[in-house]
Design a protein around this motif. Structure first.
Motif, mmCIF file in Angstrom:
data_model
loop_
_atom_site.group_PDB
_atom_site.id
_atom_site.type_symbol
_atom_site.label_atom_id
_atom_site.label_comp_id
_atom_site.label_asym_id
_atom_site.label_seq_id
_atom_site.Cartn_x
_atom_site.Cartn_y
_atom_site.Cartn_z
ATOM 1 N N ALA A 194 0.868 -1.176 0.000
ATOM 2 C CA ALA A 194 0.000 0.000 0.000
ATOM 3 C C ALA A 194 0.903 1.224 0.000
ATOM 4 O O ALA A 194 1.744 1.380 0.893
ATOM 5 N N GLY A 195 0.755 2.061 -1.017
ATOM 6 C CA GLY A 195 1.599 3.233 -1.128
ATOM 7 C C GLY A 195 0.800 4.472 -1.475
ATOM 8 O O GLY A 195 -0.378 4.395 -1.852
ATOM 9 N N ILE A 196 1.447 5.621 -1.363
ATOM 10 C CA ILE A 196 0.787 6.916 -1.541
ATOM 11 C C ILE A 196 1.544 7.721 -2.583
ATOM 12 O O ILE A 196 2.760 7.905 -2.484
ATOM 13 N N LEU A 197 0.828 8.195 -3.594
ATOM 14 C CA LEU A 197 1.387 9.142 -4.556
ATOM 15 C C LEU A 197 0.927 10.538 -4.155
ATOM 16 O O LEU A 197 -0.273 10.782 -4.014
ATOM 17 N N VAL A 198 1.871 11.440 -3.969
ATOM 18 C CA VAL A 198 1.567 12.773 -3.450
ATOM 19 C C VAL A 198 1.712 13.817 -4.556
ATOM 20 O O VAL A 198 2.765 13.912 -5.200
ATOM 21 N N VAL A 199 0.672 14.603 -4.757
ATOM 22 C CA VAL A 199 0.698 15.711 -5.713
ATOM 23 C C VAL A 199 0.367 17.010 -4.977
ATOM 24 O O VAL A 199 -0.184 16.988 -3.876
ATOM 25 N N LYS A 200 0.705 18.123 -5.592
ATOM 26 C CA LYS A 200 0.234 19.413 -5.083
ATOM 27 C C LYS A 200 -1.220 19.597 -5.484
ATOM 28 O O LYS A 200 -2.086 19.929 -4.668
ATOM 29 N N ALA A 201 -1.480 19.394 -6.752
ATOM 30 C CA ALA A 201 -2.817 19.436 -7.341
ATOM 31 C C ALA A 201 -2.685 18.849 -8.733
ATOM 32 O O ALA A 201 -1.580 18.619 -9.228
ATOM 33 N N LEU A 202 -3.810 18.598 -9.363
ATOM 34 C CA LEU A 202 -3.809 18.006 -10.698
ATOM 35 C C LEU A 202 -4.274 19.020 -11.744
ATOM 36 O O LEU A 202 -5.060 19.912 -11.452
ATOM 37 N N GLU A 249 7.278 18.888 -5.616
ATOM 38 C CA GLU A 249 8.348 19.220 -4.673
ATOM 39 C C GLU A 249 7.871 18.968 -3.250
ATOM 40 O O GLU A 249 6.789 19.399 -2.847
ATOM 41 N N LYS A 250 8.707 18.283 -2.493
ATOM 42 C CA LYS A 250 8.357 17.971 -1.108
ATOM 43 C C LYS A 250 8.491 19.227 -0.255
ATOM 44 O O LYS A 250 9.539 19.874 -0.295
ATOM 45 N N PRO A 251 7.456 19.588 0.508
ATOM 46 C CA PRO A 251 7.533 20.834 1.300
ATOM 47 C C PRO A 251 8.511 20.701 2.465
ATOM 48 O O PRO A 251 8.783 19.621 2.920
#
Length: 251
Positions: A194-202, A249-251
């Motif tokens: 189980a993994g997570i894909l992180v976006v700012k927005a699409l 970009e990771k905050p």
């Protein structure tokens, strides 16, 4: 795009929840093009049918089907998972694309009605899909649960308290599922993940057409998201399980 008969995901059976939107359409196209059998769901039958038809046509007749499922009903979600495994013999993935946003001008103007709405949409649906699919995914030799999350869950802004909190809760629930896969794998490590894909927005083409002067800085195009989703099955379970994979970009 070919039919993907010899693609990287040939033989895989992947469910996509929340498939009727722009991200869903791109994901169905990419997975079907890579050879997967794709079973899509959405709460809007018309939008779902359009997405399924487009993916099936563009991929040269790949198996792409759609089910209208109420993911806020746990029994209905369990029945969806069970019928996929019965009909196709396996489930190798659940991609959770159910999304939505509500925000406020300031923290003090936050409406708890927004939290009530987002808790159902962004958290409860994750709870239901994970509980319904986890056993089938563990039975697969390449089972993957993929959550799409937002950078705001890591660094919330004042006007996004409800949204960020809901996304953070969904991430925590998914990471608990990852711990289940880790423990099920024992000393040899997890076989499912189980993994997570992180976006700012699409962002997608229609958004760019509506706002031609907007830069959409840091946004992830839905086609790039679809590519990243398909790539999850090219990574080992250990690389995916319990990890946040950043597409911005990771905050």
């Amino acid at each position: 795009m070919g039919n993907g008969a010899n693609g990287a995901l040939s033989g895989a059976v992947i469910a996509v929840a929340g498939a009727g939107g722009a991200a869903g359409r791109a994901t169905l196209l990419r997975l079907a093009g890579a050879g997967a059998t794709v079973v899509a769901s959405d709460n809007d039958p018309e939008r779902l049918a359009e997405a399924v038809d487009a993916a099936s046509f563009a991929s040269g007749g790949a198996t792409v089907t759609g089910d209208t499922v109420d993911l806020l009903d746990l029994q209905s979600t369990h029945e969806w998972a069970a019928h996929i495994e019965k009909d196709f013999g396996r489930v190798d993935g659940l991609v959770h694309l159910v999304g939505g946003w509500r925000g406020s001008e300031t923290f003090t103007k936050t409406s708890l009605d927004d939290w009530d709405f987002l808790e159902l949409l962004l958290v409860r649906t994750v709870q239901h899909t994970s509980l319904a699919f986890h056993e089938a995914l563990q039975r697969s030799d390449r089972g993957r649960y993929v959550l799409i999350s937002a950078a705001g869950a890591t660094r919330p802004t004042a006007g996004n308290a409800a949204y960020a909190a809901a996304k953070a809760a969904a991430e925590a629930w998914t990471l608990a599922m990852a711990d289940y896969f880790s423990k099920a794998g024992g000393p040899d490590g997890p076989t499912s993940a189980a993994g997570i894909l992180v976006v700012k927005a699409l962002v997608h083409e229609a958004m760019r057409a509506d706002r031609p002067n907007a830069k959409f800085a840091g946004f992830t195009d839905v086609e790039d998201l679809a590519e990243a989703i398909a790539g999850i099955w090219q990574k080992s379970a250990a690389e995916v399980n319990g990890n946040r994979l950043w597409l911005t970009e990771k905050p």
